[in-house]
Scaffold this motif. Structure first.
Motif, mmCIF file in Angstrom:
data_model
loop_
_atom_site.group_PDB
_atom_site.id
_atom_site.type_symbol
_atom_site.label_atom_id
_atom_site.label_comp_id
_atom_site.label_asym_id
_atom_site.label_seq_id
_atom_site.Cartn_x
_atom_site.Cartn_y
_atom_site.Cartn_z
ATOM 1 N N SER A 251 0.829 -1.206 0.000
ATOM 2 C CA SER A 251 0.000 0.000 0.000
ATOM 3 C C SER A 251 0.863 1.256 0.000
ATOM 4 O O SER A 251 1.969 1.283 0.553
ATOM 5 C CB SER A 251 -0.899 0.028 1.242
ATOM 6 O OG SER A 251 -1.777 -1.060 1.279
ATOM 7 N N SER A 252 0.337 2.299 -0.617
ATOM 8 C CA SER A 252 0.948 3.612 -0.485
ATOM 9 C C SER A 252 0.640 4.147 0.911
ATOM 10 O O SER A 252 -0.083 3.526 1.695
ATOM 11 C CB SER A 252 0.389 4.548 -1.555
ATOM 12 O OG SER A 252 -1.027 4.627 -1.467
ATOM 13 N N PRO B 35 -1.295 5.841 3.667
ATOM 14 C CA PRO B 35 -2.723 6.164 3.746
ATOM 15 C C PRO B 35 -2.937 7.661 3.908
ATOM 16 O O PRO B 35 -2.126 8.350 4.541
ATOM 17 C CB PRO B 35 -3.186 5.399 4.986
ATOM 18 C CG PRO B 35 -1.962 5.219 5.812
ATOM 19 C CD PRO B 35 -0.838 5.075 4.834
ATOM 20 N N ILE C 223 -1.578 -5.699 7.308
ATOM 21 C CA ILE C 223 -2.744 -4.846 7.106
ATOM 22 C C ILE C 223 -3.253 -4.414 8.477
ATOM 23 O O ILE C 223 -3.563 -5.251 9.327
ATOM 24 C CB ILE C 223 -3.863 -5.608 6.366
ATOM 25 C CG1 ILE C 223 -3.387 -6.052 4.979
ATOM 26 C CG2 ILE C 223 -5.115 -4.759 6.248
ATOM 27 C CD1 ILE C 223 -4.402 -6.907 4.236
ATOM 28 N N ASP D 11 -5.279 1.843 8.856
ATOM 29 C CA ASP D 11 -4.929 2.171 7.468
ATOM 30 C C ASP D 11 -6.117 1.913 6.540
ATOM 31 O O ASP D 11 -6.421 2.726 5.655
ATOM 32 C CB ASP D 11 -3.736 1.332 7.009
ATOM 33 C CG ASP D 11 -2.406 1.846 7.537
ATOM 34 O OD1 ASP D 11 -2.389 2.919 8.175
ATOM 35 O OD2 ASP D 11 -1.385 1.169 7.314
ATOM 36 N N PHE E 155 -8.077 4.631 4.036
ATOM 37 C CA PHE E 155 -8.238 4.412 2.594
ATOM 38 C C PHE E 155 -9.720 4.379 2.196
ATOM 39 O O PHE E 155 -10.088 4.911 1.146
ATOM 40 C CB PHE E 155 -7.553 3.108 2.179
ATOM 41 C CG PHE E 155 -6.064 3.200 2.024
ATOM 42 C CD1 PHE E 155 -5.489 4.095 1.123
ATOM 43 C CD2 PHE E 155 -5.224 2.382 2.770
ATOM 44 C CE1 PHE E 155 -4.103 4.174 0.972
ATOM 45 C CE2 PHE E 155 -3.840 2.456 2.623
ATOM 46 C CZ PHE E 155 -3.280 3.351 1.725
ATOM 47 N N THR F 258 -3.419 -6.319 0.765
ATOM 48 C CA THR F 258 -2.963 -5.016 1.225
ATOM 49 C C THR F 258 -4.136 -4.223 1.787
ATOM 50 O O THR F 258 -5.297 -4.464 1.448
ATOM 51 C CB THR F 258 -2.337 -4.195 0.080
ATOM 52 O OG1 THR F 258 -3.362 -3.836 -0.868
ATOM 53 C CG2 THR F 258 -1.231 -4.976 -0.620
ATOM 54 N N GLU G 188 -4.775 -1.102 1.132
ATOM 55 C CA GLU G 188 -5.345 -0.297 0.050
ATOM 56 C C GLU G 188 -6.279 -1.135 -0.823
ATOM 57 O O GLU G 188 -7.373 -0.696 -1.192
ATOM 58 C CB GLU G 188 -4.214 0.307 -0.781
ATOM 59 C CG GLU G 188 -4.645 1.431 -1.695
ATOM 60 C CD GLU G 188 -3.469 2.228 -2.237
ATOM 61 O OE1 GLU G 188 -3.708 3.243 -2.904
ATOM 62 O OE2 GLU G 188 -2.306 1.835 -1.983
#
Length: 249
Positions: A64-65, A67, A95, A99, A103, A193, A195
């Motif tokens: 993931s980028s 958050p 995860i 986060d 998202f 992930t 995201e």
């Protein structure tokens, strides 16, 4: 109208195997407060490779980028039953529920912007109430807006604070780290992930007309100005998500 939770027989995996469905649970008027909810059952989980006609071997997703930030993720006023952060480790990343919540909030606002709607303000107290409900559903093994104590979404919020004139709720159930049906088509997806899981949750809601109407304010009720997302990730990868909407007095 009848409300049903997942079948109590069998183990937790069996209870999570549902056909995707939409259920509108109705409208409850409390004095001048509108409280309503809609519910999405989980996409079907696939327990073995034999459940899939063609196995598509894919590269693992990128992590993931970062958050998007939110204001007051830990507010002064919280639900006493808020479990805090939960997490699950996949082969890509750990995860964490906070986060995923960030998202989801950003993704919902993106979908609203696509339809000319203002962004919802993050509300940490509403998120705390949402998170407590997600955990309670996992802990007491039910899936519904009304809990076993006969408390609905607005009941749970008003026990913590009282500044929302209108209140609504979307809930969702899915899994990480196992195959599930992708919302909106017959494809198969695995969430590895935060995201990717968040996008999948929003896709579940946006592919249900009742949930979509709640997000895009096509429900005939008040317009939303704030909202909070509460996610709980169980040890076995089961994910409960509650997204509550508020129109402040």
């Amino acid at each position: 109208m009848e409300r049903r939770s997942p079948d109590g027989d069998g183990d937790r995996n069996e209870r999570a195997v549902f056909r995707s469905a939409i259920r509108l649970l109705g409208t409850v008027a409390l004095i001048s407060v509108l409280a309503f909810g809609v519910v999405t059952l989980a996409p079907s989980t696939l327990e073995t490779v034999s459940d899939v006609d063609v196995v598509d071997v894919r590269e693992p997703p990128d992590p993931s980028s970062d958050p998007p930030p939110v204001d007051e993720h830990t507010p002064a006023v919280t639900d006493p039953d808020d479990p805090g952060v939960s997490e699950y480790e996949t082969d890509v990343e750990t995860i964490t529920s906070d986060d995923v919540e960030r998202f989801v909030h950003a993704e919902v606002n993106d979908r609203r912007a696509d339809h000319g709607l203002e962004a919802l303000e993050w509300d940490g107290t509403v998120a705390s109430v949402s998170r407590a409900h997600s955990h309670d559903m996992a802990d007491r093994e039910y899936f519904a807006h009304v809990n076993p104590d006969d408390e609905g979404p607005y009941d749970r919020f008003s026990a913590v604070d009282d500044y929302c004139r209108g209140y609504g709720e979307n809930i969702a159930l899915t899994w990480v780290d196992r195959p599930v049906e992708r919302p909106g088509d017959d494809d198969i997806v695995e969430y590895h992930t935060a995201e990717g899981l968040a996008t999948g949750l929003v896709d579940q809601w946006m592919n249900s007309s009742a949930h979509r109407d709640a997000i895009l304010e096509n429900h005939g009720g008040p317009q939303w100005d704030r909202g909070g997302v509460g996610v709980y990730i169980a040890d076995d990868g089961e994910v409960y998500a509650s997204h509550n909407f508020c129109h402040e007095w």
